[in-house]
Structure formats: C-alpha cells, structure tokens
Design a protein around this motif. Structure first.
Motif, short mmCIF file in Angstrom:
data_model
loop_
_atom_site.label_atom_id
_atom_site.label_comp_id
_atom_site.label_asym_id
_atom_site.label_seq_id
_atom_site.Cartn_x
_atom_site.Cartn_y
_atom_site.Cartn_z
N TYR A 165 0.81 -1.22 0.00
CA TYR A 165 0.00 0.00 0.00
C TYR A 165 0.85 1.28 0.00
O TYR A 165 0.45 2.29 0.54
N GLY A 207 -1.55 5.29 1.30
CA GLY A 207 -2.25 4.00 1.23
C GLY A 207 -2.94 3.63 2.52
O GLY A 207 -3.97 2.95 2.52
N THR A 267 0.19 -2.37 7.54
CA THR A 267 -0.48 -2.81 6.30
C THR A 267 -1.30 -4.07 6.53
O THR A 267 -2.23 -4.34 5.75
#
Length: 415
Positions: free
Chosen positions: A36, A60, A123
């Motif tokens: 991301y 992200g 993430t």
C-alpha cells in the motif's frame, strides 16, 4: 445544411462539457496492495490558486495532506508519489487518526493518548484502498480490520472531493462492531498550517445540540481558515481547537480518547481535532464531517450600540436589528437567529431595516456566508419587557410574529 447545424451544435455542447471537466483536477492513484505504498490524489491539478479548489493527498494507509492556494494546510510535508502506507507528516505528535478499542489504541501517525496501550497501524490492518469517481464526485475509501480478543472490528474511512464544494474535503468514518464489543472511539487531529502561517486564533460557531446541529470549529488568521464542520450521522463526542503544544497533554484526550471542547481563543501555534464515540453495541455506525478552507464572513461578531432591546408593542415589538455598528461587505449578510438558533431574518448594509420581534428572550446575530455555509461568532441580543398581547400577529418569511394592537398603524406589503 440542417446536418451541419446539428454537428456544430453538438460540437458546442462537447466543448462546454470539456471545459467543465477541465475546470477541476482528476483523481489519480498509484497505491497497490500488499504494501500500500504510493499516493491517491483528489483534484490532482487543483490546490494551486484561490479558485481551483483544494487538493487532497491520501497515503495508502489513510494519512492526509491538503493543499490550498499552493500551500500545505497541514504541517509539514507534501507527500511524494512513493509515500509509504503510513507516512507521517512530522514527528511532533499532533497529526493522524486513532481508533481505540477498550483500553487499546491503534494510531496512524505519532499522535496517541498516553493513558492507552498504543499500537501503530500496519499494512496487515488494511483490507483495501479503493478509489471511485461518480460524475464529478471523487472519493477514496480505506477499509481496515482490527482483531482484538478474538473479535473483528471493521472500519471504513472515506475522503471525498466535490467540485461544487471546491473548498471542502468531506470525510466519512464508518465503524462496524461485533457482538459483545468493547467501547470503540475514533479521533483525528491536524497540526494546522494556515495559508503557510503556523499560528492562528480559534473559534466555534453553530450548535452541536438540537434536531439540526450545524457546529463548525477550527482555526483562522488573516491568510487562512481551517475548520471541521459536522455534516450528519453520529455527533462528535468532543472537539479541540487550541495550542498544538498542549493538545498532547490534554487530560481528556489522554485518559478518555475524547476531546473536551477546548476553544483557546488565543493566537498560537494551533491544532484542531474531533472525536467520536461509537459505543459497544453491535452494529454499523457512521459519522460524516468536512474540513473547510474558505469563509467570507468576518472572524468577529457583529457589533451594536446596544444589545439590550425593550418591547414596545405600539411600535411593533422590539427591533433587534437596530443600532448595528458592524461592517458590511460582499459575500456575507448579518443573520438574526432565535433562541433555538433558527434563522428569523437577514440584513445587509451598514444600516439595517427593522426586524421586530414580539416576544421577550434571547436572540443572536452573526455574519453569515451563504455560499460556504459558515458564520462568525455570535452576538447575543437580549429582549426584555412584556410580550405583545396583540389583536393581530403577522408572520412572514419564517420570521417571528410582529405585534399589531388596536390603535396602531401597520403596513402589509404583498409581493
């Protein structure tokens, strides 16, 4: 000949549409799973002047930077296109969003309350980073999952840009709680950078109670304006507009993940933030707000030679617009409100037309910018005396009744 005219007309329509499309920047994104990294940008070519709106950068993982008139509005950095998922603006501890579940807090930036066990979001918490354009509306939604004590808590954070509201960024926070959940809260804080100047005053306008809350609060100076605005759904549990240096030592924030409605009213290095409490009952809950960057209304309350008015029924009541000594300018009016903050009349110019009310009580006046739906601080106007016992009450344009008693003259104008 008719065919030529049709083609010519079609060309004019297409050119008009292209002109409208090119009047704002498109959504761009290079964010990809699973790491991301990258950046999503709403109104990608905007944010360079006073007229082409604000540009929003979203990493992200959902950290943001907002650019207006070619200046960053959040201290400090403008993100690069290769930003990591949870790239942080600065290490000063006053940027980012936080989600608390019970006594644990999961944070996107450096800001976090000291009274909670803190975990940096990663993430592995991101389910998706999805962009969308519907007509002219651009949006990005980041979906998260946090598992605690074998229960999954789901969150969606959506940022939106609408060219019709070019000086706002809209933000939706959605929380889905499992059965037998712990208490869930959400909080976001921004270190304000007002038009490139890192200091400002703070204020709150509107109300956060009643059937139609319209609260706005934030920070401003001569070059910038940065306010959170409530839109719909779950009401804020608290708000903060004050010293950036003190937000991290705020006891309510540190101990309860809730802002204590601080409005400092001093010229300082400012931060602004809002908090939500989604409770512990299973279900899905949403809070919608906006961050706004323009308001034509003066930053001070309207002034009057006297804010105490006395009812005179033979003169039609009490004229709450009399004695105005404030300013008049383009882009705003003076709006008068009743005790429940309902509008009862607008006035322009340096001398206001009469606005008579027939009931004693509290009324308010504020400079109001209709285009940006924002206003100045309020002036309180107190009306005393015996409310008019009228033979006739005249109500028009959503104003309070005007008294008319026997033996007085009054005019009714029908448009």
């Amino acid at each position: 000949m008719k065919q030529f005219k049709f083609i010519k007309a079609l060309g004019v329509i297409l050119l008009s549409l292209l002109g409208y499309i090119c009047s704002y920047g498109q959504l761009t994104s290079n964010v990809t799973a699973p790491n991301y990294s990258g950046l999503t940008v709403l109104n990608s070519t905007g944010g360079t002047t006073l007229t082409n709106g604000v540009k929003l950068q979203v990493t992200g993982g959902g950290n943001i930077q907002i650019i207006a008139n070619n200046k960053a509005q959040i201290y400090q950095n403008i993100y690069s296109n290769s930003a990591t998922a949870f790239a942080q603006q600065t290490n000063n501890g006053t940027n980012g969003f936080m989600i608390s579940i019970g006594n644990n807090v999961y944070h996107s930036g450096n800001s976090r309350p000291t009274g909670y066990a803190a975990t940096q979001l990663s993430t592995t918490n991101i389910l998706s980073h999805t962009t969308n354009t519907v007509g002219v509306l651009q949006s990005v939604t980041i979906a998260y999952k946090i598992t605690q004590n074998s229960k999954d808590y789901l969150f969606n954070i959506t940022y939106k840009y609408d060219p019709g509201n070019k000086d706002r960024i809209f933000m939706d926070v959605e929380a889905t709680l499992p059965a037998n959940a712990e208490v869930v809260k959400y909080l976001i804080v921004l270190d304000a950078m007002l038009g490139g100047v890192d200091r400002g005053y703070t204020m709150k306008t509107g109300t956060d109670t009643g059937p139609n809350p319209d609260i706005k609060m934030g920070t401003y100076n001569d070059t910038g304006y940065e306010f959170f605005e409530y839109k719909s759904g779950r009401m804020w549990s608290g708000y903060y507009a004050g010293s950036r240096l003190q937000v991290g030592s705020n006891n309510s924030f540190n101990n309860t993940m809730t802002y204590d409605n601080t409005i400092s009213n001093t010229y300082t290095d400012t931060a602004i933030g809002i908090s939500y409490n989604f409770g512990s009952t299973a279900g899905t809950y949403t809070g919608s707000s906006a961050i706004m960057f323009q308001c034509a209304a003066p930053r001070v309350a309207p002034t009057y030679s006297s804010t105490s008015k006395t009812i005179n029924c033979t003169a039609g009541g009490a004229d709450i617009a009399s004695g105005f000594t404030g300013t008049a300018g383009a882009g705003y009016v003076v709006r008068y409100l009743d005790a429940n903050y309902n509008p009862i009349g607008d006035r322009t110019g340096t001398t206001h037309a009469p606005l008579n009310v027939g009931a004693a009580g509290t009324y308010y006046a504020a400079y109001y910018d209709a285009a940006n739906e924002c206003m100045s601080p309020l002036t309180t106007i107190t009306v005393t005396g015996t409310s008019c016992s009228s033979d006739v009450q005249i109500t028009a344009d959503n104003t309070n009744p005007t008294c008319a008693v026997k033996g007085t003259n009054f005019t009714i104008k029908y448009k």
